[in-house]
Design an enzyme around this catalytic site. Structure first.
Site, PDB file in Angstrom:
ATOM      1  N   ARG A 124      14.421 -26.053  38.648  1.00 17.33           N
ATOM      2  CA  ARG A 124      13.436 -25.209  37.983  1.00 17.33           C
ATOM      3  C   ARG A 124      13.460 -25.403  36.479  1.00 17.33           C
ATOM      4  O   ARG A 124      12.631 -24.844  35.780  1.00 17.33           O
ATOM      5  CB  ARG A 124      13.809 -23.750  38.275  1.00 17.33           C
ATOM      6  CG  ARG A 124      12.702 -22.943  38.912  1.00 17.33           C
ATOM      7  CD  ARG A 124      13.294 -21.580  39.186  1.00 17.33           C
ATOM      8  NE  ARG A 124      12.321 -20.638  39.613  1.00 17.33           N
ATOM      9  CZ  ARG A 124      12.025 -20.379  40.881  1.00 17.33           C
ATOM     10  NH1 ARG A 124      12.586 -21.047  41.844  1.00 17.33           N
ATOM     11  NH2 ARG A 124      11.142 -19.458  41.169  1.00 17.33           N
ATOM     12  N   LYS A 127       4.102 -22.590  48.037  1.00 14.95           N
ATOM     13  CA  LYS A 127       5.254 -23.468  48.280  1.00 14.95           C
ATOM     14  C   LYS A 127       5.914 -23.194  49.628  1.00 14.95           C
ATOM     15  O   LYS A 127       6.302 -24.122  50.319  1.00 14.95           O
ATOM     16  CB  LYS A 127       6.313 -23.265  47.195  1.00 14.95           C
ATOM     17  CG  LYS A 127       6.128 -24.152  45.984  1.00 14.95           C
ATOM     18  CD  LYS A 127       7.331 -24.072  45.062  1.00 14.95           C
ATOM     19  CE  LYS A 127       7.488 -22.724  44.459  1.00 14.95           C
ATOM     20  NZ  LYS A 127       8.704 -22.021  44.606  1.00 14.95           N
ATOM     21  N   ARG A 155       8.051  -8.186  47.389  1.00  7.82           N
ATOM     22  CA  ARG A 155       9.204  -8.574  46.581  1.00  7.82           C
ATOM     23  C   ARG A 155       9.271  -7.748  45.298  1.00  7.82           C
ATOM     24  O   ARG A 155       8.247  -7.493  44.673  1.00  7.82           O
ATOM     25  CB  ARG A 155       9.113 -10.063  46.244  1.00  7.82           C
ATOM     26  CG  ARG A 155       9.452 -10.909  47.434  1.00  7.82           C
ATOM     27  CD  ARG A 155       9.128 -12.354  47.224  1.00  7.82           C
ATOM     28  NE  ARG A 155       9.518 -12.859  45.919  1.00  7.82           N
ATOM     29  CZ  ARG A 155       9.553 -14.149  45.612  1.00  7.82           C
ATOM     30  NH1 ARG A 155       9.224 -15.044  46.526  1.00  7.82           N
ATOM     31  NH2 ARG A 155       9.891 -14.543  44.419  1.00  7.82           N
ATOM     32  N   ARG A 179       7.405 -14.479  35.212  1.00 10.53           N
ATOM     33  CA  ARG A 179       7.783 -15.634  36.031  1.00 10.53           C
ATOM     34  C   ARG A 179       6.790 -16.779  35.838  1.00 10.53           C
ATOM     35  O   ARG A 179       7.151 -17.942  35.801  1.00 10.53           O
ATOM     36  CB  ARG A 179       7.887 -15.218  37.502  1.00 10.53           C
ATOM     37  CG  ARG A 179       9.098 -14.322  37.736  1.00 10.53           C
ATOM     38  CD  ARG A 179       9.038 -13.611  39.061  1.00 10.53           C
ATOM     39  NE  ARG A 179       9.091 -14.542  40.160  1.00 10.53           N
ATOM     40  CZ  ARG A 179       8.351 -14.441  41.262  1.00 10.53           C
ATOM     41  NH1 ARG A 179       7.526 -13.443  41.417  1.00 10.53           N
ATOM     42  NH2 ARG A 179       8.464 -15.327  42.207  1.00 10.53           N
ATOM     43  N   ARG A 234       0.869 -10.758  48.555  1.00 13.00           N
ATOM     44  CA  ARG A 234       1.999 -11.530  49.057  1.00 13.00           C
ATOM     45  C   ARG A 234       3.128 -10.637  49.567  1.00 13.00           C
ATOM     46  O   ARG A 234       3.468  -9.634  48.961  1.00 13.00           O
ATOM     47  CB  ARG A 234       2.527 -12.399  47.930  1.00 13.00           C
ATOM     48  CG  ARG A 234       3.567 -13.381  48.393  1.00 13.00           C
ATOM     49  CD  ARG A 234       3.603 -14.479  47.441  1.00 13.00           C
ATOM     50  NE  ARG A 234       4.530 -14.226  46.370  1.00 13.00           N
ATOM     51  CZ  ARG A 234       5.366 -15.144  45.915  1.00 13.00           C
ATOM     52  NH1 ARG A 234       5.358 -16.338  46.442  1.00 13.00           N
ATOM     53  NH2 ARG A 234       6.167 -14.874  44.932  1.00 13.00           N
TER      54      ARG A 234
HETATM   55  P1  AMP Z   1      11.314 -18.017  44.291  1.00  8.39           P
HETATM   56  O1  AMP Z   1      11.427 -17.437  45.658  1.00  8.39           O
HETATM   57  O2  AMP Z   1      11.460 -19.525  44.296  1.00  8.39           O
HETATM   58  O3  AMP Z   1      10.091 -17.557  43.563  1.00  8.39           O
HETATM   59  O4  AMP Z   1      12.582 -17.476  43.465  1.00  8.39           O
HETATM   60  C1  AMP Z   1      12.758 -16.083  43.245  1.00  8.39           C
HETATM   61  C2  AMP Z   1      13.747 -15.855  42.113  1.00  8.39           C
HETATM   62  O5  AMP Z   1      15.019 -16.434  42.456  1.00  8.39           O
HETATM   63  C3  AMP Z   1      13.368 -16.508  40.793  1.00  8.39           C
HETATM   64  O6  AMP Z   1      12.457 -15.725  40.046  1.00  8.39           O
HETATM   65  C4  AMP Z   1      14.738 -16.605  40.123  1.00  8.39           C
HETATM   66  O7  AMP Z   1      15.169 -15.351  39.627  1.00  8.39           O
HETATM   67  C5  AMP Z   1      15.647 -16.979  41.297  1.00  8.39           C
HETATM   68  N1  AMP Z   1      15.730 -18.445  41.464  1.00  8.39           N
HETATM   69  C6  AMP Z   1      15.306 -19.176  42.531  1.00  8.39           C
HETATM   70  N2  AMP Z   1      15.521 -20.476  42.335  1.00  8.39           N
HETATM   71  C7  AMP Z   1      16.092 -20.577  41.109  1.00  8.39           C
HETATM   72  C8  AMP Z   1      16.537 -21.674  40.322  1.00  8.39           C
HETATM   73  N3  AMP Z   1      16.423 -22.938  40.760  1.00  8.39           N
HETATM   74  N4  AMP Z   1      17.070 -21.409  39.103  1.00  8.39           N
HETATM   75  C9  AMP Z   1      17.191 -20.149  38.643  1.00  8.39           C
HETATM   76  N5  AMP Z   1      16.776 -19.074  39.332  1.00  8.39           N
HETATM   77  C10 AMP Z   1      16.236 -19.280  40.555  1.00  8.39           C
END
Ligand code: AMP
Length: 234
Positions: free
Chosen positions: A108, A34, A174, A185, A147
């Protein structure tokens, strides 16, 4: 009208339709690419991107109150509560209502999608197109192991880079990329986020890109561009 004039006419109506695409949503599993495709979409269609994950990581790095709150959930591989994320995105959309936008990592959940739809409707706007990156599970697992992310600018890379290619900052693994957290996740993605795609599919707004073999990100970008064009030609 001669054939060339017909061609030019349909080309210009295609370009006009593409220009009306202002609010993009990008959906894909963790490590589906993404981040890379968000950069491609933003540059190609002149969109301002918002990655909720990157924004939350930047808040954590800055040690803000929001960051401290979000960290509790992110370290446990849980979603940050809807009201927190909805609030951040609503504020950002209000500040950016006149420009093209790309939401990456939001909505999400179907509840977030309904809030987004309602917020945009209240502004006389709406989601114009949803790009769904549907990457095979075995590719995602292999990618996760290599990653890295840049806490300073949010860039993610796939080959274990030490230095951020975008801003020169130090890359990190991360905390939510360990195998247990990643599995959680993935599961949340399947049960809570895939229904978001169905929510928008029912509105006729989804273009789906299936990725079943590892390849170059540029090839995926080219397929996205073709799908966006096809969506406008419909
Ligand atoms: P990502 O970088 O998109 O994988 O997001 C990393 C983490 O941020 C996720 O595992 C959630 O803990 C939090 N997060 C990001 N976007 C959202 C969202 N729209 N709703 C809830 N938690 C989010």
């Amino acid at each position: 009208m001669d054939a060339q004039a017909v061609d030019e006419c349909s080309l210009s109506s295609l370009h006009k339709k593409m220009k009306t695409l202002k609010r993009f949503v990008l959906v894909g599993a963790p490590a589906s690419g993404k981040g890379t495709q968000s950069s491609f979409l933003s540059e190609t269609y002149g969109l301002k991107p918002l990655s909720t994950g990157a924004l939350l990581r930047a808040e954590i790095a800055a040690g803000s109150e929001l960051g401290l709150e979000a960290k509790k959930y992110m370290d446990a591989a849980m979603f940050v509560p809807d009201e927190v994320v909805n609030g951040i995105v609503a504020k950002w959309l209000g500040e950016n209502k006149d420009c093209g936008c790309l939401l990456d990592g939001y909505p999400r959940t179907v509840a977030q999608a309904e809030t987004l739809d309602a917020n945009l409707t209240a502004m006389g706007l709406g989601v114009d197109i949803v790009v769904y990156l549907n990457v095979a599970a075995e590719l995602i697992e292999a990618r996760m192991l290599k990653r890295k992310a840049c806490p300073a600018c949010g860039e993610t890379t796939r080959n274990g880079e030490e230095i951020c290619p975008k801003c020169g900052g130090a890359m990190i693994v991360r905390t939510d990329d360990n195998p247990e957290a990643f599995a959680k996740r993935r599961k949340d993605y399947e049960t809570l986020t895939v229904p978001v795609v169905e929510h928008y599919r029912a509105q006729g707004k989804v273009v789906q890109i299936d990725v079943v073999e590892e390849g170059e990100p540029e090839d995926v970008s080219a397929r996205i561009a073709a799908a966006v064009r096809g969506y406008c030609e419909k």
